[in-house]
Design an enzyme around this catalytic site. Structure first.
Site, PDB file in Angstrom:
ATOM      1  N   HIS A  36       0.835  -1.209   0.000  1.00  0.00           N
ATOM      2  CA  HIS A  36       0.000   0.000   0.000  1.00  0.00           C
ATOM      3  C   HIS A  36       0.865   1.253   0.000  1.00  0.00           C
ATOM      4  O   HIS A  36       0.568   2.225  -0.713  1.00  0.00           O
ATOM      5  CB  HIS A  36      -0.922   0.023   1.221  1.00  0.00           C
ATOM      6  CG  HIS A  36      -1.588   1.344   1.419  1.00  0.00           C
ATOM      7  ND1 HIS A  36      -2.684   1.760   0.683  1.00  0.00           N
ATOM      8  CD2 HIS A  36      -1.290   2.382   2.248  1.00  0.00           C
ATOM      9  CE1 HIS A  36      -3.040   2.972   1.057  1.00  0.00           C
ATOM     10  NE2 HIS A  36      -2.206   3.376   2.004  1.00  0.00           N
ATOM     11  N   GLU A  37       1.921   1.238   0.794  1.00  0.00           N
ATOM     12  CA  GLU A  37       2.788   2.417   0.897  1.00  0.00           C
ATOM     13  C   GLU A  37       3.480   2.743  -0.420  1.00  0.00           C
ATOM     14  O   GLU A  37       3.848   3.897  -0.662  1.00  0.00           O
ATOM     15  CB  GLU A  37       3.842   2.188   1.987  1.00  0.00           C
ATOM     16  CG  GLU A  37       3.299   2.055   3.398  1.00  0.00           C
ATOM     17  CD  GLU A  37       2.724   3.354   3.934  1.00  0.00           C
ATOM     18  OE1 GLU A  37       3.141   4.441   3.467  1.00  0.00           O
ATOM     19  OE2 GLU A  37       1.838   3.287   4.805  1.00  0.00           O
ATOM     20  N   THR A  38       3.654   1.753  -1.277  1.00  0.00           N
ATOM     21  CA  THR A  38       4.431   1.941  -2.517  1.00  0.00           C
ATOM     22  C   THR A  38       3.611   1.639  -3.768  1.00  0.00           C
ATOM     23  O   THR A  38       4.174   1.404  -4.836  1.00  0.00           O
ATOM     24  CB  THR A  38       5.656   1.007  -2.499  1.00  0.00           C
ATOM     25  OG1 THR A  38       5.209  -0.358  -2.335  1.00  0.00           O
ATOM     26  CG2 THR A  38       6.617   1.365  -1.373  1.00  0.00           C
ATOM     27  N   ARG A  64      -5.178  -1.260   2.027  1.00  0.00           N
ATOM     28  CA  ARG A  64      -4.259  -2.078   2.830  1.00  0.00           C
ATOM     29  C   ARG A  64      -4.822  -3.486   3.026  1.00  0.00           C
ATOM     30  O   ARG A  64      -4.087  -4.482   2.930  1.00  0.00           O
ATOM     31  CB  ARG A  64      -4.018  -1.416   4.194  1.00  0.00           C
ATOM     32  CG  ARG A  64      -3.242  -0.099   4.127  1.00  0.00           C
ATOM     33  CD  ARG A  64      -3.070   0.498   5.511  1.00  0.00           C
ATOM     34  NE  ARG A  64      -2.553   1.855   5.465  1.00  0.00           N
ATOM     35  CZ  ARG A  64      -1.263   2.174   5.410  1.00  0.00           C
ATOM     36  NH1 ARG A  64      -0.347   1.217   5.406  1.00  0.00           N
ATOM     37  NH2 ARG A  64      -0.884   3.439   5.378  1.00  0.00           N
TER      38      ARG A  64
END
Length: 247
Positions: free
Chosen positions: A83-85, A217
């Site tokens: 999710h972060e990337t 996420r």
């Protein structure tokens, strides 16, 4: 006595195998199948060898408990970091096959303490603490997190394995080693993937009802659980949790 101790170590996971016995090269490539898409700024950066080298630097990561527990931790780690990337929907495989597309937050350049790497390490304090833990001067060279893939993965796993303040470590939560305090129970923080989201970005995403960031996420996590053939468990969201800053 020696045989008894060895048996106990085996049962508790302290005698665990290498992370590579769970995350093979083929599995890594299946999970992060679009990371080297031409549209991804991180193309060619996140390699299997870098992940394994970093993972093996942290005893307990992906090696705690039985195979089910180990797979669940791997699914959770890659769910959050994907999710972060994320690069979104890069192919017909959908949005949850688009992780590890970026290294730098907003594709920024320069020497600031903005988000970098799988966990998007942010803030001078985190760069300082992570650097001390892995033996790198990340305060004076923060971009090492975006130029050395092993260092990049190490910072993400350091964050994952490290409790900070009143926050437990993500590792302890997903491996069942965290017991909520009275304050946690009052804040509706119960063991599960949702608390990990709260640890990582609770001030923005948690306690605000249903939102697309948390859904994303969870979507990544569910995909990886399916690939690893493991159940995701309960308490996947943090919609009704107070964030840790609110105690």
């Amino acid at each position: 006595m020696v045989l008894c101790c060895v048996f106990l170590l085996f049962l508790t996971g302290s005698f665990a195998q290498d992370v590579g016995t769970i995350v093979t090269s083929d599995l890594f490539n299946e999970m992060l199948k679009n990371r080297n898409d031409d549209r991804c700024p991180a193309k060619g950066f996140y390699t299997y060898d870098a992940f394994i080298a970093a993972a093996n630097s942290f005893p307990g990561f992906g090696t705690t408990g039985d195979d089910t527990a180990r797979k669940k931790e791997i699914a959770a780690f890659f769910g959050q970091t994907s999710h972060e990337t994320t690069g979104g929907s890069l192919s017909a495989d959908g949005p949850f096959a688009g992780g590890y597309c970026f290294v730098r937050e907003g594709n920024q350049m320069g020497s600031g303490f903005y988000g970098r790497g799988p966990i998007q390490l942010t803030g001078q304090s985190n760069y300082d603490l992570a650097g001390q833990a892995i033996g790198q001067d990340l305060v004076n060279n923060p971009d090492l997190v975006a130029t050395d893939a092993t260092v990049s993965f190490k910072t993400a796993i350091w964050f994952w394995m490290t409790a900070q303040g009143n926050k437990p470590s993500c590792h302890d939560v997903i491996t069942g080693q965290w017991t909520p305090s009275a304050a946690d129970a009052s804040a509706n923080r119960q063991p599960g993937y949702g608390v990990i989201t709260n640890i990582i970005n609770g001030g923005i995403e948690c306690g605000k009802g249903q939102n697309p960031q948390v859904e994303d996420r969870i979507g990544f996590y569910r995909r990886y659980c399916t690939i690893l053939n493991v159940a995701p468990g309960d308490n996947l969201d943090c919609y009704d949790q107070r964030n840790f800053a609110e105690a």
